[in-house]
Structures are given as structure tokens and as C-alpha cells.
Design a protein around this motif. Structure first.
Motif, PDB file in Angstrom:
ATOM      1  N   THR B   4      37.923  42.628  43.850  1.00 35.05           N
ATOM      2  CA  THR B   4      37.857  41.741  42.603  1.00 35.05           C
ATOM      3  C   THR B   4      36.645  42.073  41.747  1.00 35.05           C
ATOM      4  O   THR B   4      36.078  42.855  42.567  1.00 35.05           O
ATOM      5  CB  THR B   4      38.373  39.975  42.827  1.00 35.05           C
ATOM      6  N   PHE B   5      36.794  42.084  40.038  1.00 37.32           N
ATOM      7  CA  PHE B   5      36.179  42.283  39.174  1.00 37.32           C
ATOM      8  C   PHE B   5      36.246  41.406  38.293  1.00 37.32           C
ATOM      9  O   PHE B   5      37.431  41.057  38.181  1.00 37.32           O
ATOM     10  CB  PHE B   5      35.656  43.790  39.292  1.00 37.32           C
ATOM     11  N   PRO B   6      35.461  41.154  37.439  1.00 37.53           N
ATOM     12  CA  PRO B   6      36.061  40.652  35.897  1.00 37.53           C
ATOM     13  C   PRO B   6      36.196  41.761  35.253  1.00 37.53           C
ATOM     14  O   PRO B   6      36.059  42.645  35.107  1.00 37.53           O
ATOM     15  CB  PRO B   6      34.990  40.021  35.696  1.00 37.53           C
ATOM     16  N   PRO B  29      42.295  40.317  38.814  1.00 40.60           N
ATOM     17  CA  PRO B  29      43.060  39.660  37.947  1.00 40.60           C
ATOM     18  C   PRO B  29      43.842  39.178  36.799  1.00 40.60           C
ATOM     19  O   PRO B  29      44.000  40.100  36.326  1.00 40.60           O
ATOM     20  CB  PRO B  29      41.364  38.616  37.299  1.00 40.60           C
ATOM     21  N   PRO B  30      44.561  38.319  37.000  1.00 38.31           N
ATOM     22  CA  PRO B  30      45.202  38.409  35.880  1.00 38.31           C
ATOM     23  C   PRO B  30      44.293  38.276  34.377  1.00 38.31           C
ATOM     24  O   PRO B  30      43.565  38.219  34.531  1.00 38.31           O
ATOM     25  CB  PRO B  30      45.985  36.860  35.664  1.00 38.31           C
ATOM     26  N   PHE B  31      45.390  39.097  33.519  1.00 39.21           N
ATOM     27  CA  PHE B  31      44.776  39.107  32.302  1.00 39.21           C
ATOM     28  C   PHE B  31      43.504  37.996  32.034  1.00 39.21           C
ATOM     29  O   PHE B  31      44.510  37.377  32.119  1.00 39.21           O
ATOM     30  CB  PHE B  31      45.678  40.064  31.123  1.00 39.21           C
ATOM     31  N   MET B  60      37.583  33.048  39.693  1.00 43.69           N
ATOM     32  CA  MET B  60      39.087  31.751  40.545  1.00 43.69           C
ATOM     33  C   MET B  60      40.531  31.923  40.304  1.00 43.69           C
ATOM     34  O   MET B  60      41.162  31.811  41.725  1.00 43.69           O
ATOM     35  CB  MET B  60      39.014  30.381  39.389  1.00 43.69           C
ATOM     36  N   GLN B  61      40.874  33.066  39.325  1.00 45.14           N
ATOM     37  CA  GLN B  61      42.835  33.526  39.498  1.00 45.14           C
ATOM     38  C   GLN B  61      42.679  34.477  40.665  1.00 45.14           C
ATOM     39  O   GLN B  61      43.861  34.780  40.598  1.00 45.14           O
ATOM     40  CB  GLN B  61      43.041  33.506  38.044  1.00 45.14           C
ATOM     41  N   ALA B  62      41.646  35.338  40.756  1.00 37.98           N
ATOM     42  CA  ALA B  62      41.232  36.519  41.293  1.00 37.98           C
ATOM     43  C   ALA B  62      41.273  35.537  42.937  1.00 37.98           C
ATOM     44  O   ALA B  62      42.259  36.412  43.664  1.00 37.98           O
ATOM     45  CB  ALA B  62      40.340  37.270  41.542  1.00 37.98           C
ATOM     46  N   ILE B  63      41.035  34.750  42.947  1.00 40.89           N
ATOM     47  CA  ILE B  63      40.535  33.730  44.424  1.00 40.89           C
ATOM     48  C   ILE B  63      42.272  33.438  45.157  1.00 40.89           C
ATOM     49  O   ILE B  63      42.599  34.040  45.954  1.00 40.89           O
ATOM     50  CB  ILE B  63      39.823  33.104  44.825  1.00 40.89           C
ATOM     51  N   ASN B  98      34.138  30.438  49.509  1.00 39.13           N
ATOM     52  CA  ASN B  98      32.957  31.900  49.707  1.00 39.13           C
ATOM     53  C   ASN B  98      33.244  33.498  49.620  1.00 39.13           C
ATOM     54  O   ASN B  98      33.862  34.206  49.850  1.00 39.13           O
ATOM     55  CB  ASN B  98      33.070  31.512  51.573  1.00 39.13           C
ATOM     56  N   LEU B  99      32.519  33.515  48.236  1.00 42.84           N
ATOM     57  CA  LEU B  99      32.970  35.125  47.883  1.00 42.84           C
ATOM     58  C   LEU B  99      31.799  35.831  48.300  1.00 42.84           C
ATOM     59  O   LEU B  99      30.209  35.125  48.240  1.00 42.84           O
ATOM     60  CB  LEU B  99      32.895  34.951  45.957  1.00 42.84           C
ATOM     61  N   ASP B 100      31.767  36.830  48.703  1.00 42.32           N
ATOM     62  CA  ASP B 100      30.848  37.576  48.570  1.00 42.32           C
ATOM     63  C   ASP B 100      30.896  38.359  47.267  1.00 42.32           C
ATOM     64  O   ASP B 100      31.691  39.268  46.813  1.00 42.32           O
ATOM     65  CB  ASP B 100      31.331  39.633  49.723  1.00 42.32           C
ATOM     66  N   PHE B 101      29.350  38.871  47.019  1.00 46.35           N
ATOM     67  CA  PHE B 101      29.501  39.596  45.461  1.00 46.35           C
ATOM     68  C   PHE B 101      28.769  41.199  46.327  1.00 46.35           C
ATOM     69  O   PHE B 101      27.466  40.717  46.797  1.00 46.35           O
ATOM     70  CB  PHE B 101      27.867  39.075  44.931  1.00 46.35           C
TER      71      PHE B 101
END
Ligand code: SF4
Ligand code: SF4
Lengths: 296, 365
Positions: B4-6, B29-31, B60-63, B98-101
Motif C-alpha cells: 500500500t502507499f499513502p 487505501p480508501p480515499f 490504518m485503513q489499508a491494514i 507489523n508493517l514493512d516499510f
């Protein structure tokens, strides 16, 4: 030729350099008074509302001397070390001031890159030529200025107190006792000694900074961060006080990074702006010291 | 791996094309929405700038939809954007995710090898051949340019449209349909198609619309939620708008900056007021204000998030430009408390002011 030097922002750190440079050029120097109520008020009046307290106060310092001199030295510090930067407000300081304060005398505009003598000389040549055309003299003035600056140590290291805290933050917040309402004296009175980052080893700071995923790239932030984290982890002091100002973007990041690495080591952040009251500050400092006493 | 991405303006459209091309799983992510801002603000340090908070909300919403890897661009400069990744990683960890960046940075800072390494992490999850991967990247950049181009044109031509709302409708349906495309090829075709359809919208060249340049901090200009959809609002008033800072501009600027080829014009225009880059995009902001004046725009609106350091410097300088060039500039500072009502009133008042000025000039008084 009268050169006015405002006593705000990093003057507390580069005083020797600036004073010596202009003195050696043969200029008459006037400085603004120590920060006081009038200076604060003038700063709040001229500077845009969104700026942080130290920048507002700087505007006040300029306003207090602008009519008494032929030119004003506003250092535009761009960079102190390779691949590091300092706050955008320093880089745009001359423009901020001349756009906000009417009827300004001439101001220095040349950027300062302090990584090497050559680059400093570029600044000296431009700035010095506003005072004299004698390039030999400018060169000598720069040499003496650098020499004087190297002898400057600064910083605080109190001895003989039972409790000790690391005091950290931007130098102008630490060393302007009007801005911080004499916090060092207050602490001393409560029986607390103070130590600042100037007394920490460069290598200690480097060590801490290297552990970050990405190198912080603000010179002052780097010091505050390394010093605070080291002080906490080595338990060299009993607590840490960070003096910050509202609307300081850099502090907001550094404070988070410190919190993240120091767990529950006693850490207090004091945020200042023109509305901060002394009574409230006293209460907070006392409560913090009480807490240190109890947990000791 | 689910990437995902911001959100940042139209980037999601290009990102979709890229991931579809690579065949990598992803979550858009949702708009950006109110809830995203709220969770973002709840978990973020209070004094951090708005973009940071909204981005956390995006993650958070993408997770919730299964994302486990975030791609982030952290460009180095005397601004906070470069510090985001470190803090966001810490924060997400503290929140138990536990996100990978994957931080894509300018090569000078991390070394070209490391950059390739990091890109490799994403494309490694793709089963496509090298040539296919390359094509996916090229297509994605084309998409980015096309959509920015279409958007810019639609927003600027709005002031001239013969039927009210024609360009807005076209732009909206273009974006919506792009998201239904299955492959990058299909998307490119659609975008080319829309671009030519733009030229067929009836316009009235004799109109003298109000023209406003949008300047300021890049994120709040690009991400419409953060500026309360100012461009859409201005479209509704029949105002033509222009912004130079777009995702494709940003990319170009990052890639070309070592060559110093970028943005010569804007730098030239900024020279009298802010001759040096001070971080963020303050110099662009100043240069664009001057440029907008020279190009015959009626005014400019500066937008930035509260506490934004470089834009505070610009804000101090803009009144000087405004005075010297007799060019109205309004500043809007946005944060999570910005109320819609007061904000709209200010925009309307500004448009009114520009209209009055224009009529005065036209009637010669
Ligand atoms: S570093 Fe912070 S306190 Fe210092 S000038 Fe910049 S914003 Fe203000
Ligand atoms: S430019 Fe402004 S909004 Fe962007 S990271 Fe820097 S301070 Fe924050």
C-alpha cells in the motif's frame, strides 16, 4: 559605518564570530539589548503570527536597532555540516525580516555554509565588501573570527548538586533567560544541577545518531537527540528537560524520536510561546523535580 | 506481500497501473476521509504536520484491508518530510502493526545499490520478466503525466466552459473509469481518449474568467481532502485554476534536481524575493506567485498545513510581492480543526474581491 547585530537566535552561539568579524573590518558595532518585554512585543507586532517564538523575538531585536545603524547583520545560516541542514527559517531569515519590518537599513544577505573555510570565505567576501574594499583586511577579519569562535565553548555543567538533569533544545531557547524564564536558576534553587550538550562527547552523539534508520539531517536536532538519548541510557543524569517552542517543526520530530528511545526515563518538555506564564512554568518544574526526588 | 502507499492526489491511479503491470498484490487505501484523519490524529504526535497524520490514517485503513507493506518516498531536505519514515515506522510498530516499510530515497543519501535493493523488494514479488517490469514502470509514469495533464487542463478551462460543470463531470468520470481498468494498457487508452475528449468540450473564448494560482506546500495542494477540495469548489464558482506542483512535477524535480535542469523559470521568478532554496517548496511558492502575476492571473491562494516551516517563511514574504505588484494573495492554513464553514466564506470573499477588482478595471475606474 555602524553595523547592528541583533542578539536573537544563534547569536548566543556565534557571538564571538560575528562580533570579531565586523570589529576587525573596522566597523562600529551595536548590538540589541538582551531580550526583554519591549523586544518581545515588537517581535509579535512585526512577525507573522504562525512563526515560532524565537523567530518572533529575533524580529523584535532587529526592530530595536534598525534605526540606529547603517546596516544589519542577519546571518543566513544554510548549512553547518555536509549532508545536514538547519531549519528553513534560518535559511530564509533575511527575507522574512525585510519583508516584515518596514524601513530597514541595508542587510547582509549572503548565505553561510560553514563546512569549510573556503565556503566561509565566500560569505566573508560578500558581507565584508559592504564595509570595506580591502580584501586583505576581510581575509584577516575572517581568520580572527574563526579563531575566536574556536575558543568559544559555551554550555553549562553544574557541579556538586545531588540531583542533575540534562537540559536540551535549541541553543537560543537554552541560553536566553528571558525566553526560558530563568529556568537554570530555578533548577539550581531547587537543588538541581544542569548539564548541556556542549559537555557531551561528539562521538557519543555520533553513536546514538548512527542507530537511527535514517540519519537526522538537522545539525541542532542531531545534537539534542544524541545527547538526550545518551544521557538517559547511561543514566548519567536523573532526568531530561527539553525546552521547545510551539510551532517548531524540528522539535516536534526530535522529541518523538527521543521519547521512542528513552522509555520511561523522566523526560519533560517545556513548550514556550508569547503567552506562556511564569507561574505555570514554576509549577511544572517543581512537580518534575519532586518526581525526581521520589524516584531517586 | 500486499503493498500500500499513502494517498497524494492522483498518485493512486499511477500506482494502480504500476502494480497491475507488475502483477503485485496491493491495497489502495480508501480515499482520504474524515475517519482516516481522526485515527491519524489520535495516534500521531500532536505537533506533527497534517500530512503525517493523514498518512497514518491511510495506513490504518489499508491494514484493515490486509496491507502489510508500505511504499514511502522520503526525500531528504531541511524539512520534516524526510523524517517521516523513521517516525511512522516507530509509530506503527508501537501500535502493534507489523508493517514493512520500503523507503525510496534519493540515491545520494542511501546509495544507488541500496535503492535498487529496495525497489527489488517490490519487484521481487512480481513474477514478470525484466522487460515486463520495465514496461510497467514506463506505463505508470505515462499514466501519471496523462492524468495530471488532464486534470490541469480541465481545471484551467473551467472558466471558459459553455455549459456549467462540463469539465468537472468529465474529470470525475475519467478518474472513476480509470480505476475500473484491468490493465495498464487499457488505462492508457482510456486516458488518451479522455485527453482528446477534453478538446471537444464547448468553450467560450470570449469569457474573461477569474484565474487563480494555487501555491504553497506540496502535499496540501495535491491531496484534495487536506485542502477541503478547494479546486473543486473553485470549479463550481467558474474560476480557472492552475497549480504547478503535481505528482509528476514532483517526480521530475526529484530526478532532475542533481542536474539542476528543473524549474529554471520558477527559480528565476523567485530571485528578487527568495533567491535560495530553503527547504520544502518555499522558493517554488514565491516563484509561482510572481509567475502567476506575470501570466495575468487575478490572484493566488497559498495553502499550507499549520506549523509548516518553509511555508511560514513564504507567508512572511508574500505580502511584499502582493504590495509591490498589486496582486492579491490569500493564505489558508489547514489543520485537523479547520472548519468547513469559515473556510468557504474566506474563499468566496476572495473570489468576490477578485471579481470586483476585475470589473473595476474593465469599466475603467
Ligand atoms: S528550529 Fe524551531 S524554534 Fe528554531 S527557528 Fe526553526 S522552527 Fe523556530
Ligand atoms: S513542508 Fe511543511 S508540511 Fe511538509 S513536511 Fe515540511 S513542515 Fe511538514
Amino acid at each position: 559605518m555602524i553595523v547592528g547585530i541583533p542578539k536573537g537566535l544563534l547569536y548566543c552561539r556565534y557571538q564571538s564570530f560575528l562580533d570579531t568579524f565586523f570589529y576587525e573590518l573596522g566597523a562600529e558595532i551595536i548590538t540589541s539589548p538582551d531580550t526583554n518585554k519591549e523586544i518581545l512585543n515588537a517581535g509579535v507586532k512585526y512577525c507573522i503570527d504562525e512563526a515560532c517564538l524565537p523567530v518572533k523575538i529575533y524580529h523584535g531585536h532587529v526592530a530595536s536597532i534598525k534605526d540606529k545603524c547603517d546596516m544589519i547583520a542577519i546571518p543566513r545560516i544554510m548549512q553547518l555540516r555536509e549532508r545536514e541542514f538547519i531549519c528553513p527559517k534560518f535559511c530564509g531569515l533575511p527575507e522574512m525580516v525585510v519583508s516584515s519590518i518596514p524601513d530597514m537599513p541595508r542587510t547582509t544577505m549572503a548565505p553561510i555554509y560553514a563546512m569549510s573555510k573556503d565556503r566561509l570565505y565566500a560569505w566573508a567576501k560578500k558581507t565584508g565588501s559592504m564595509v570595506t574594499h580591502d580584501t586583505g583586511r576581510i581575509k584577516r577579519a575572517l581568520d580572527s573570527a574563526i579563531h575566536e569562535q574556536q575558543r568559544f565553548k559555551g554550555g553549562i555543567k553544574d557541579e556538586g548538586f545531588r540531583l542533575n538533569i540534562a537540559l536540551t533544545g535549541h541553543p537560543y531557547n537554552l541560553y536566553d533567560s528571558f525566553i526560558n524564564m530563568n529556568i537554570v536558576k530555578k533548577l539550581n534553587k531547587l537543588g538541581v544541577g544542569v548539564i548541556t550538550e556542549e559537555y557531551a562527547d561528539e562521538s557519543i552523539i555520533d553513536d546514538q545518531v548512527k542507530k537511527l534508520y535514517k540519519k537526522p539531517f538537522w545539525s541542532f536536532a542531531r545534537n539534542s537527540y544524541g545527547f538526550a538519548v545518551h544521557s538517559a541510557q547511561s543514566k548519567a543524569v536523573d532526568g531530561i528537560i527539553y525546552i521547545s517552542s510551539f510551532a517548531c517543526g524540528i522539535d516536534s520530530v526530535v522529541i518523538e524520536l527521543i521519547k521512542d528511545k528513552t522509555d520511561d526515563f523522566p523526560f519533560m518538555v517545556i513548550k514556550l510561546d508569547e503567552h506562556t506564564g511564569e507561574a505555570g512554568l514554576d509549577t511544572r518544574v517543581e512537580a518534575f523535580v519532586d518526581m525526581l526526588e521520589r524516584t531517586r | 506481500m500486499k503493498v500500500t502507499f499513502p494517498h497524494m492526489g492522483n498518485i493512486y491511479i499511477a500506482a494502480k497501473a504500476l502494480m497491475d503491470g507488475l502483477g503485485v498484490e496491493y491495497v489502495i487505501p480508501p480515499f482520504t476521509n474524515k475517519a482516516a484523519l481522526e485515527i491519524g490524529s489520535l495516534h500521531s504526535p500532536e505537533e506533527i504536520c497534517l500530512p503525517f497524520k493523514i498518512m497514518i490514517g491511510n495506513y490504518m485503513q489499508a491494514i484493515e484491508q490486509g496491507a502489510d507493506t508500505v511504499i514511502l518516498t522520503g526525500s531528504c531536505g531541511p524539512c520534516r518530510f524526510g523524517e517521516y519514515c523513521e517516525m511512522q515506522m516507530n509509530l506503527m510498530k508501537r501500535l502493534g502493526h507489523n508493517l514493512d516499510f520500503i523507503v525510496l530515497d534519493v540515491p545520494l543519501d542511501i546509495g544507488a545499490k541500496e535503492l535498487l535493493n529496495r525497489i527489488g523488494k517490490v519487484s521481487g514479488a512480481s513474477t514478470k520478466t525484466k522487460a515486463q517490469k520495465l514496461k510497467a514502470a514506463v506505463d505508470a509514469f505515462k499514466v501519471m503525466h496523462l492524468i495530471d495533464d488532464i486534470e490541469a487542463k480541465a481545471r484551467f478551462l473551467t472558466g471558459y466552459e459553455a455549459t456549467k460543470g462540463a469539465f468537472k463531470r468529465l474529470l470525475n468520470s475519467c478518474k472513476a473509469e480509470a480505476m475500473n481498468c484491468k490493465t495498464p494498457e487499457e488505462m492508457l487508452k482510456l486516458l488518451y481518449d479522455y485527453r482528446s475528449r477534453l478538446d471537444k468540450v464547448k468553450t467560450d473564448k470570449n469569457k474573461k474568467p477569474i484565474k487563480i494560482a494555487i501555491i504553497g506546500e506540496i502535499y496540501t495542494i495535491i491531496e484534495p481532502f487536506s485542502n477541503l477540495y478547494i479546486e473543486d469548489k473553485l470549479m463550481d464558482y467558474g474560476v480557472s485554476t492552475k497549480k504547478t506542483l503535481t505528482p509528476s512535477w514532483w517526480y521530475k524535480n526529484l530526478v532532475l534536481s542533481p542536474l539542476k535542469l528543473n524549474q529554471l523559470e520558477i527559480k528565476r521568478k523567485a530571485r528578487d524575493y527568495l533567491p535560495l532554496g530553503i527547504g520544502g517548496h518555499a522558493r517554488e511558492c514565491i516563484g509561482e506567485a510572481v509567475l502567476a502575476h506575470d501570466e495575468g492571473f487575478d490572484g493566488a491562494i497559498q495553502i499550507f498545513p499549520m506549523g509548516c516551516m518553509p511555508e511560514i517563511v513564504s507567508k512572511a514574504i508574500l505580502p511584499k510581492i502582493s504590495r509591490e505588484k498589486d496582486f492579491p494573495i490569500m493564505t489558508l492554513v489547514v489543520d485537523e480543526m479547520t472548519g468547513e464553514a469559515g473556510y468557504v466564506t474566506r474563499i468566496e470573499a476572495f473570489v468576490d474581491l477578485l471579481e470586483r477588482r476585475k470589473n473595476n478595471v474593465l469599466s475603467g475606474c
